[in-house]
Design a protein around this motif. Structure first.
Motif, PDB file in Angstrom:
ATOM      1  N   GLN A 174      61.735-104.057   7.355  1.00  0.00           N
ATOM      2  CA  GLN A 174      62.624-103.268   8.207  1.00  0.00           C
ATOM      3  C   GLN A 174      61.804-102.255   9.007  1.00  0.00           C
ATOM      4  O   GLN A 174      60.787-101.750   8.538  1.00  0.00           O
ATOM      5  CB  GLN A 174      63.657-102.548   7.332  1.00  0.00           C
ATOM      6  CG  GLN A 174      64.739-101.877   8.158  1.00  0.00           C
ATOM      7  CD  GLN A 174      65.885-101.341   7.323  1.00  0.00           C
ATOM      8  OE1 GLN A 174      65.968-101.583   6.117  1.00  0.00           O
ATOM      9  NE2 GLN A 174      66.787-100.626   7.965  1.00  0.00           N
ATOM     10  N   MET A 206      45.416 -96.736  -3.807  1.00  0.00           N
ATOM     11  CA  MET A 206      46.519 -95.806  -4.032  1.00  0.00           C
ATOM     12  C   MET A 206      47.210 -95.415  -2.728  1.00  0.00           C
ATOM     13  O   MET A 206      48.370 -95.031  -2.737  1.00  0.00           O
ATOM     14  CB  MET A 206      46.031 -94.557  -4.773  1.00  0.00           C
ATOM     15  CG  MET A 206      45.829 -94.763  -6.268  1.00  0.00           C
ATOM     16  SD  MET A 206      47.307 -95.387  -7.132  1.00  0.00           S
ATOM     17  CE  MET A 206      48.400 -93.960  -7.003  1.00  0.00           C
ATOM     18  N   MET A 264      48.016 -97.448  -0.450  1.00  0.00           N
ATOM     19  CA  MET A 264      49.039 -98.472  -0.226  1.00  0.00           C
ATOM     20  C   MET A 264      50.218 -98.243  -1.171  1.00  0.00           C
ATOM     21  O   MET A 264      51.363 -98.513  -0.829  1.00  0.00           O
ATOM     22  CB  MET A 264      48.467 -99.881  -0.483  1.00  0.00           C
ATOM     23  CG  MET A 264      47.417-100.326   0.491  1.00  0.00           C
ATOM     24  SD  MET A 264      48.066-100.643   2.164  1.00  0.00           S
ATOM     25  CE  MET A 264      48.797-102.278   1.976  1.00  0.00           C
ATOM     26  N   VAL A 265      49.913 -97.750  -2.374  1.00  0.00           N
ATOM     27  CA  VAL A 265      50.979 -97.456  -3.324  1.00  0.00           C
ATOM     28  C   VAL A 265      51.818 -96.285  -2.805  1.00  0.00           C
ATOM     29  O   VAL A 265      53.038 -96.286  -2.897  1.00  0.00           O
ATOM     30  CB  VAL A 265      50.386 -97.117  -4.711  1.00  0.00           C
ATOM     31  CG1 VAL A 265      51.463 -96.630  -5.668  1.00  0.00           C
ATOM     32  CG2 VAL A 265      49.672 -98.344  -5.290  1.00  0.00           C
ATOM     33  N   ARG A 266      51.128 -95.295  -2.232  1.00  0.00           N
ATOM     34  CA  ARG A 266      51.828 -94.086  -1.776  1.00  0.00           C
ATOM     35  C   ARG A 266      52.509 -94.251  -0.422  1.00  0.00           C
ATOM     36  O   ARG A 266      53.383 -93.469  -0.067  1.00  0.00           O
ATOM     37  CB  ARG A 266      50.833 -92.929  -1.671  1.00  0.00           C
ATOM     38  CG  ARG A 266      50.359 -92.439  -3.014  1.00  0.00           C
ATOM     39  CD  ARG A 266      49.753 -91.049  -2.917  1.00  0.00           C
ATOM     40  NE  ARG A 266      49.087 -90.756  -4.181  1.00  0.00           N
ATOM     41  CZ  ARG A 266      47.786 -90.841  -4.373  1.00  0.00           C
ATOM     42  NH1 ARG A 266      46.980 -91.168  -3.363  1.00  0.00           N
ATOM     43  NH2 ARG A 266      47.263 -90.587  -5.553  1.00  0.00           N
ATOM     44  N   GLU A 304      66.879 -96.718   1.760  1.00  0.00           N
ATOM     45  CA  GLU A 304      67.744 -95.859   0.952  1.00  0.00           C
ATOM     46  C   GLU A 304      66.927 -95.009  -0.021  1.00  0.00           C
ATOM     47  O   GLU A 304      67.335 -93.920  -0.391  1.00  0.00           O
ATOM     48  CB  GLU A 304      68.818 -96.680   0.217  1.00  0.00           C
ATOM     49  CG  GLU A 304      68.320 -97.639  -0.853  1.00  0.00           C
ATOM     50  CD  GLU A 304      67.973 -99.026  -0.313  1.00  0.00           C
ATOM     51  OE1 GLU A 304      67.849 -99.183   0.924  1.00  0.00           O
ATOM     52  OE2 GLU A 304      67.812 -99.954  -1.134  1.00  0.00           O
ATOM     53  N   ASN A 311      66.526 -90.773  -0.049  1.00  0.00           N
ATOM     54  CA  ASN A 311      66.819 -90.035  -1.281  1.00  0.00           C
ATOM     55  C   ASN A 311      65.577 -89.404  -1.892  1.00  0.00           C
ATOM     56  O   ASN A 311      65.553 -89.128  -3.084  1.00  0.00           O
ATOM     57  CB  ASN A 311      67.490 -90.963  -2.291  1.00  0.00           C
ATOM     58  CG  ASN A 311      68.975 -91.071  -2.032  1.00  0.00           C
ATOM     59  OD1 ASN A 311      69.731 -90.177  -2.366  1.00  0.00           O
ATOM     60  ND2 ASN A 311      69.375 -92.129  -1.361  1.00  0.00           N
ATOM     61  N   ASP A 347      54.492 -84.033 -11.194  1.00  0.00           N
ATOM     62  CA  ASP A 347      54.757 -85.299 -11.880  1.00  0.00           C
ATOM     63  C   ASP A 347      55.832 -85.119 -12.951  1.00  0.00           C
ATOM     64  O   ASP A 347      56.714 -85.959 -13.114  1.00  0.00           O
ATOM     65  CB  ASP A 347      53.465 -85.831 -12.530  1.00  0.00           C
ATOM     66  CG  ASP A 347      52.418 -86.204 -11.484  1.00  0.00           C
ATOM     67  OD1 ASP A 347      52.816 -86.537 -10.345  1.00  0.00           O
ATOM     68  OD2 ASP A 347      51.222 -86.145 -11.808  1.00  0.00           O
ATOM     69  N   HIS A 374      59.178 -84.743 -11.275  1.00  0.00           N
ATOM     70  CA  HIS A 374      59.650 -86.023 -10.755  1.00  0.00           C
ATOM     71  C   HIS A 374      60.355 -86.816 -11.862  1.00  0.00           C
ATOM     72  O   HIS A 374      61.455 -87.318 -11.684  1.00  0.00           O
ATOM     73  CB  HIS A 374      58.475 -86.824 -10.179  1.00  0.00           C
ATOM     74  CG  HIS A 374      58.901 -88.098  -9.515  1.00  0.00           C
ATOM     75  ND1 HIS A 374      58.021 -89.072  -9.146  1.00  0.00           N
ATOM     76  CD2 HIS A 374      60.119 -88.556  -9.154  1.00  0.00           C
ATOM     77  CE1 HIS A 374      58.683 -90.072  -8.597  1.00  0.00           C
ATOM     78  NE2 HIS A 374      59.954 -89.786  -8.582  1.00  0.00           N
ATOM     79  N   THR A 375      59.695 -86.875 -13.014  1.00  0.00           N
ATOM     80  CA  THR A 375      60.263 -87.645 -14.127  1.00  0.00           C
ATOM     81  C   THR A 375      61.593 -87.047 -14.579  1.00  0.00           C
ATOM     82  O   THR A 375      62.572 -87.768 -14.786  1.00  0.00           O
ATOM     83  CB  THR A 375      59.256 -87.686 -15.290  1.00  0.00           C
ATOM     84  OG1 THR A 375      58.029 -88.233 -14.793  1.00  0.00           O
ATOM     85  CG2 THR A 375      59.749 -88.559 -16.432  1.00  0.00           C
ATOM     86  N   ARG A 425      64.366 -87.728 -11.932  1.00  0.00           N
ATOM     87  CA  ARG A 425      64.831 -89.116 -11.958  1.00  0.00           C
ATOM     88  C   ARG A 425      65.769 -89.345 -13.133  1.00  0.00           C
ATOM     89  O   ARG A 425      66.760 -90.067 -13.021  1.00  0.00           O
ATOM     90  CB  ARG A 425      63.637 -90.085 -12.093  1.00  0.00           C
ATOM     91  CG  ARG A 425      62.697 -90.151 -10.935  1.00  0.00           C
ATOM     92  CD  ARG A 425      63.339 -90.771  -9.725  1.00  0.00           C
ATOM     93  NE  ARG A 425      63.883 -92.092  -9.991  1.00  0.00           N
ATOM     94  CZ  ARG A 425      63.173 -93.209 -10.042  1.00  0.00           C
ATOM     95  NH1 ARG A 425      61.881 -93.183  -9.808  1.00  0.00           N
ATOM     96  NH2 ARG A 425      63.742 -94.366 -10.281  1.00  0.00           N
ATOM     97  N   LYS A 426      65.423 -88.745 -14.262  1.00  0.00           N
ATOM     98  CA  LYS A 426      66.216 -88.967 -15.454  1.00  0.00           C
ATOM     99  C   LYS A 426      67.617 -88.377 -15.269  1.00  0.00           C
ATOM    100  O   LYS A 426      68.610 -89.002 -15.602  1.00  0.00           O
ATOM    101  CB  LYS A 426      65.508 -88.324 -16.657  1.00  0.00           C
ATOM    102  CG  LYS A 426      65.837 -88.989 -17.976  1.00  0.00           C
ATOM    103  CD  LYS A 426      64.976 -88.450 -19.111  1.00  0.00           C
ATOM    104  CE  LYS A 426      63.580 -89.052 -19.166  1.00  0.00           C
ATOM    105  NZ  LYS A 426      62.728 -88.478 -20.211  1.00  0.00           N
ATOM    106  N   PRO A 469      69.620 -90.408 -11.311  1.00  0.00           N
ATOM    107  CA  PRO A 469      69.068 -91.722 -10.996  1.00  0.00           C
ATOM    108  C   PRO A 469      69.134 -91.952  -9.487  1.00  0.00           C
ATOM    109  O   PRO A 469      70.118 -91.597  -8.845  1.00  0.00           O
ATOM    110  CB  PRO A 469      70.005 -92.683 -11.716  1.00  0.00           C
ATOM    111  CG  PRO A 469      70.652 -91.884 -12.776  1.00  0.00           C
ATOM    112  CD  PRO A 469      70.753 -90.489 -12.233  1.00  0.00           C
ATOM    113  N   GLY A 470      68.065 -92.516  -8.943  1.00  0.00           N
ATOM    114  CA  GLY A 470      68.066 -92.809  -7.521  1.00  0.00           C
ATOM    115  C   GLY A 470      67.427 -91.714  -6.691  1.00  0.00           C
ATOM    116  O   GLY A 470      67.185 -91.881  -5.511  1.00  0.00           O
ATOM    117  N   PHE A 498      64.173 -89.411  -5.803  1.00  0.00           N
ATOM    118  CA  PHE A 498      62.719 -89.494  -5.923  1.00  0.00           C
ATOM    119  C   PHE A 498      62.081 -88.198  -5.463  1.00  0.00           C
ATOM    120  O   PHE A 498      62.646 -87.468  -4.656  1.00  0.00           O
ATOM    121  CB  PHE A 498      62.159 -90.632  -5.051  1.00  0.00           C
ATOM    122  CG  PHE A 498      62.664 -91.978  -5.439  1.00  0.00           C
ATOM    123  CD1 PHE A 498      61.904 -92.821  -6.237  1.00  0.00           C
ATOM    124  CD2 PHE A 498      63.908 -92.412  -5.013  1.00  0.00           C
ATOM    125  CE1 PHE A 498      62.376 -94.067  -6.611  1.00  0.00           C
ATOM    126  CE2 PHE A 498      64.398 -93.650  -5.389  1.00  0.00           C
ATOM    127  CZ  PHE A 498      63.629 -94.482  -6.189  1.00  0.00           C
TER     128      PHE A 498
END
Lengths: 638, 638
Positions: A320, A364, A366-368, A397, A401, A414, A417-418, A421-422, A425-426, A428
């Motif tokens: 997209q 990393m 590419m991961v980020r 989406e 978020n 970090d 973030h955890t 998320r907990k 949910p959804g 970030f």
């Protein structure tokens, strides 16, 4: 010394060259339809039976003869007798012989066990699903070269196709080459490199509908590589070699392909990704991919994905694309197509794209990355504020978020973030590290929702507020206390050089590793030097900059520095000793619009939670005694 | 008679009810990273080793001591001796002890075997990848609850994570119920229905990251269904029952769930999709899905996809959305959310959405749909020309490469599609059938690129041109001859009623099946009646309309009509006899902009190919003697 030569072939031309020379002839497999999800049809598939293959009731109700209902209305109800005039039917039941319409149960008035009354006439065929309403014998269900989706499987089965003819998946051999490569492991000797590109290639190929054939690692030896290619090409439709695709001393790919077949392209006009080999052996494509992961993955798409689509006769799948505003100036060179990994934040309803590192060696990144920005060869780049088109690496989406965090680096991000998320949910939280001053500027330019800052004001002996007041005079912001943390000297285990102060750092034979300009930790170091009247010129390594606490600790652990200033947990992670220097206040700076938003309040709840304090303090070197306190606000209303 | 009752619960409320009551506690699996594509992490994953774990050369060149290069420039080249001053290194090689910078091979001038010269000083650490440049020990590679992509696998392996903790996939039991259901087969007895919904559910669930557990078909029996649910719920995280979710005589789902647990919702305020059961048994969701495929698949997304995302703590995946212009008026009722399947054409750069059938029983409408249009409960629908948001069922790049065909139905469209795809991979042709007059109006309203027409002008005895001149006076169009084809009476094998003319159709006891208003075949029938002076009132079944040649033939084959007018191949497909009546000209009407486009010229090349003629004539009843001839053009310039 050795040949140094790479072409600058435009990407599209390199693709065209190989496509015009390769003619895949996929064989056809007949497979169970239930197992055909994602497969590509080899021919149009026609219905063998009609669905339904009988006239069926479309409603729960009674089947009637329409003509017996003629004349019925409110004034003249018509009575019908069971069996002679009506039969009860459920949705999907066959219409019994002699009946030709259905009346919905809602419109039927029961008089007694055997008699019902209706108030309205019905037309023949009302509420009847005729034979073939869904699928009719002989009709095309799916065309040739169609990638099968879940609904297609349903329609195929409904039409009596228990099996379906599909194209065999293209087989793509992956040959990792390199004498320094080892299979993935948790312990790596110095000089060894874990081979991981092959796993990434295999995963991408699976996503694109190909079958990866993973070969063993081959040493950097011309004859071994040649023999591996000769073996691989027997079973495969395409061969990928990685790495050795450039023009160096041990880059054998181009020579192997030259000997076994023909090299079509060696080098494309892209940054990164230039050193690629595209050739043909035994009428099959052989692609030499570069060793740097980012170059390798981009070339994999440009050539392997391109050729898999060519094999199937399908369009290449596209990610997209969205329009985004450039947050920081991006410079490009003329003549090459630039591919810039970017983060994308959705700030106050606007998408902001910021470049990540351009180093082709950083997996990393590419991961980020949230997306990829393509700068055409004739373009010199983009100014801040320009609107560009970006290809998304993460679902839209998710980006919408995501809380975008920048500024100074701290482990609390970090943990937050955890927890976030907990609880939500959804949601970030994505962090990048640009130092405390960079964080303040990012909030000023609306590039981020929040920024971690720990800027010591020498004159006042306080943290953060004076900087915020100075640089964000016209902005509504809130400063929330996050943690207190210990800064100190990371030194080798046992502190062999006995470093306890800045004076020790100025001694001969001591190498220091500093942080980048704008980092709060660097300002703290400068303050300590000033306080102790030590000249920065006397610090060997003052100008060498690391961009995070962990990088500082890594440099000490790696032996290229003897000491650096960082937080306790970074030193602990690298198994170093830590000499405490100061406790500092690390705050979160928030734009007022974020503070007021639902996301902002969710984040504050996490910061103030007992769980956050427990997790941070367990790391060592942290105190959460004031976490979540508002220390400053320039909001005009709450 | 029986209870008739379904709620009208708003969809979002029904979702909220079940989400607030279900607390999934997924177990954690440690699996090989190489096999973890698409899996969701159970915790944040940290790097166990640094990548690289040594200082490595970032270039092909020579490793040097930076200080030995100081002072070098064009006027004062510096000479370096092998081993003492430099060592050759390739990209990725470790930097040998005692060296601290790399000079690119391109900047090194060889003097002799042992000596090189450089013209520029270098800084320490130039072109060196420090330890941990890619991944540094202790850094977070991927967060908790992250769906792993190919690049993530690479970064995990690079950081020494050979295994990764992921959430076990949610197990979803699928129980098909219905006494009329049979396993998929190529032969179906009357009254039997092939069970195919289960295969569609299983495929969707796989796409969403769940593990489907497919159960055997259960007869419509309360006790059998109850026992199936009790068994299934032991191993599953969620149970799907299909069908029996409404409130009819044999709809047992709601009662079974009531007995075993609790029904939260029975009926949602949507069209289609209303009759759904959402309940809880043993603290696990049990969803009763409707039998009609379209209702079933929509409810599957609304509840099963929703709950799978809930299980993972992830956002629901969203389909791409685009803005499109409504091509034909779409009516909606107040109070229910309408979900309209639409085709989307890209006509002259604009996306045009047109509604498909609303019948929930037509699986093929899901296959044919390019997207889904959601009309909120308070809305009465959309007028032609309104711009709406549509969720895409097909990739955008496919929609943009699709030729939209409408008008009369003919088998040549399927043949053309296959030939077009073969010659131009990535090009699609999608046909819908609205009759010849509908086709002319669609070109007028720019809803389609091309339209098949066969309209006989009684007065002039010619085809098509007079209609085009009359209705498309102000439009630039081209009329291209496609095929000549035989129309005739489709009758039962052996023609038991001896039908050879319209007079025979007017006899007592003969039932006719007609085509819809605006169809060329209906006009031909009217012409034949007039010519033979037969009154249409005397034709029993004149007002019963089928929408395609195959539907006419299916009605005769199914015994609900004795004769109908259609093309030879439709009669042949249904194994009927065919009494020829007339050869007619079937043309393709094209907008001038399409005719001039590349797609237009590609299509013309297919029409004029020998392959097209061969395939059509092999079907029987077709002649291609003039295929591709331009029979009329109102273009002002070629």
């Amino acid at each position: 010394m050795r040949k140094i030569y790479l072409e600058d072939t435009p990407l599209a031309e390199a693709q065209q060259r190989i496509a015009s020379r390769i003619r895949f002839e996929p064989t056809v497999e007949i497979i169970p339809t239930r197992e055909a999800l994602g497969r590509v049809t080899a021919r149009p598939v026609y219905a063998k039976v009609s669905m339904p293959n009988f006239h069926a009731s479309a409603m729960d109700g009674i089947a009637v003869k329409a003509e017996k209902t003629y004349g019925a209305d409110e004034q003249h109800p018509v009575r019908l007798r069971r069996q002679a005039d009506f039969v009860e039917v459920d949705t999907g039941d066959p219409i019994p012989e002699g009946f030709d319409a259905v009346i919905m149960i809602e419109h039927v008035h029961q008089i007694d066990e055997e008699t019902v009354e209706i108030l309205e006439a019905v037309a023949p065929w009302q509420h009847i699903r005729p034979i073939g309403e869904d699928v009719v014998v002989g009709e095309v269900i799916v065309p040739d070269r169609h990638r099968l989706r879940p609904v297609d499987l349903g329609a195929l089965l409904a039409g009596g196709n228990v099996t379906v003819p599909v194209l065999r998946k293209p087989r793509v051999a992956i040959i990792p080459t390199g004498s320094e490569l080892i299979e993935p492991t948790e312990t790596v000797a110095e000089g060894e490199i874990i081979e991981f590109n092959g796993a990434v290639f295999a995963a991408y190929l699976q996503e694109w509908g190909a079958e990866p054939l993973c070969h063993r690692i081959v040493k950097d030896d011309y004859e071994l590589i040649k023999s591996a290619v000769k073996t691989a090409i027997r079973d495969a439709d395409m061969v990928l070699l990685n790495a050795g695709s450039s023009a160096g001393r041990e880059d054998f790919t181009v020579h192997v392909v030259e000997e076994l077949g023909e090299v079509l392209t060696h080098g494309v006009a892209t940054r990164p990704g230039k050193p690629v080999v595209v050739g043909i052996v035994d009428e099959k494509p052989v692609i030499g991919l570069p060793g740097y992961p980012v170059s390798a993955y981009l070339n994999l798409e440009w050539f392997a994905r391109f050729l898999v689509s060519h094999y199937y006769g399908l369009l290449e799948p596209q990610r997209q694309r969205i329009k985004a505003t450039v947050g920081r100036r991006i410079v490009s060179v003329m003549g090459a197509e630039d591919f810039i990994r970017v983060t994308i934040g959705c700030i106050d309803g606007q998408f902001i794209a910021n470049p990540l590192t351009r180093s082709a060696g950083v997996t990393m990144s590419m991961v980020r990355a949230d997306g990829l920005l393509r700068i055409p060869p004739g373009d010199l780049g983009y100014e801040q504020g320009e609107v560009v088109e970006v290809e998304l690496y993460r679902p839209l989406e998710q980006i919408q978020n995501t809380i975008v965090s920048t500024g100074s680096h701290d482990l609390s991000m970090d943990v937050l973030h955890t927890l976030l998320r907990k609880a939500n949910p959804g949601r970030f939280l994505v962090s990048s590290h640009v130092g405390s001053m960079g964080g303040i500027l990012a909030i000023q330019k609306r590039e981020a929702h929040i920024a971690g800052v720990h800027l010591f004001d020498e004159e006042r002996g306080t943290y953060n507020q004076t900087y915020v007041e100075k640089y964000l005079r016209d902005h509504e912001v809130v400063l929330v206390q996050l943690v207190y943390r210990q800064q100190g000297w990371a030194v080798k285990k046992g502190n062999p050089l006995g470093i306890t102060s800045v004076h020790d750092l100025a001694k001969d034979g001591v190498t220091y590793i500093n942080r980048q300009r704008g980092a709060g930790t660097r300002l703290l170091f400068d303050y300590l030097l000033k306080q102790e009247a030590v000249d920065r010129e006397s610090i060997y390594g003052y100008s060498r900059e690391a961009v995070s606490h962990l990088s500082v600790a890594a440099a000490v652990a790696g032996g290229t520095a003897d000491a650096g200033l960082c937080i306790y947990s970074a030193a602990a992670a690298m198994d170093l000793d830590f000499v405490p220097v100061a406790e500092e206040r690390y705050d979160l700076l928030m734009s007022a619009s974020f503070y007021r938003s639902q996301e902002g309040q969710e984040l504050l709840a996490c910061i103030r939670s007992a769980e956050f304090a427990a997790e941070m303090e367990a790391l060592g070197g942290y105190s959460c005694r004031d976490s979540g306190k508002i220390v400053f606000s320039s909001m005009t209303h709450a």
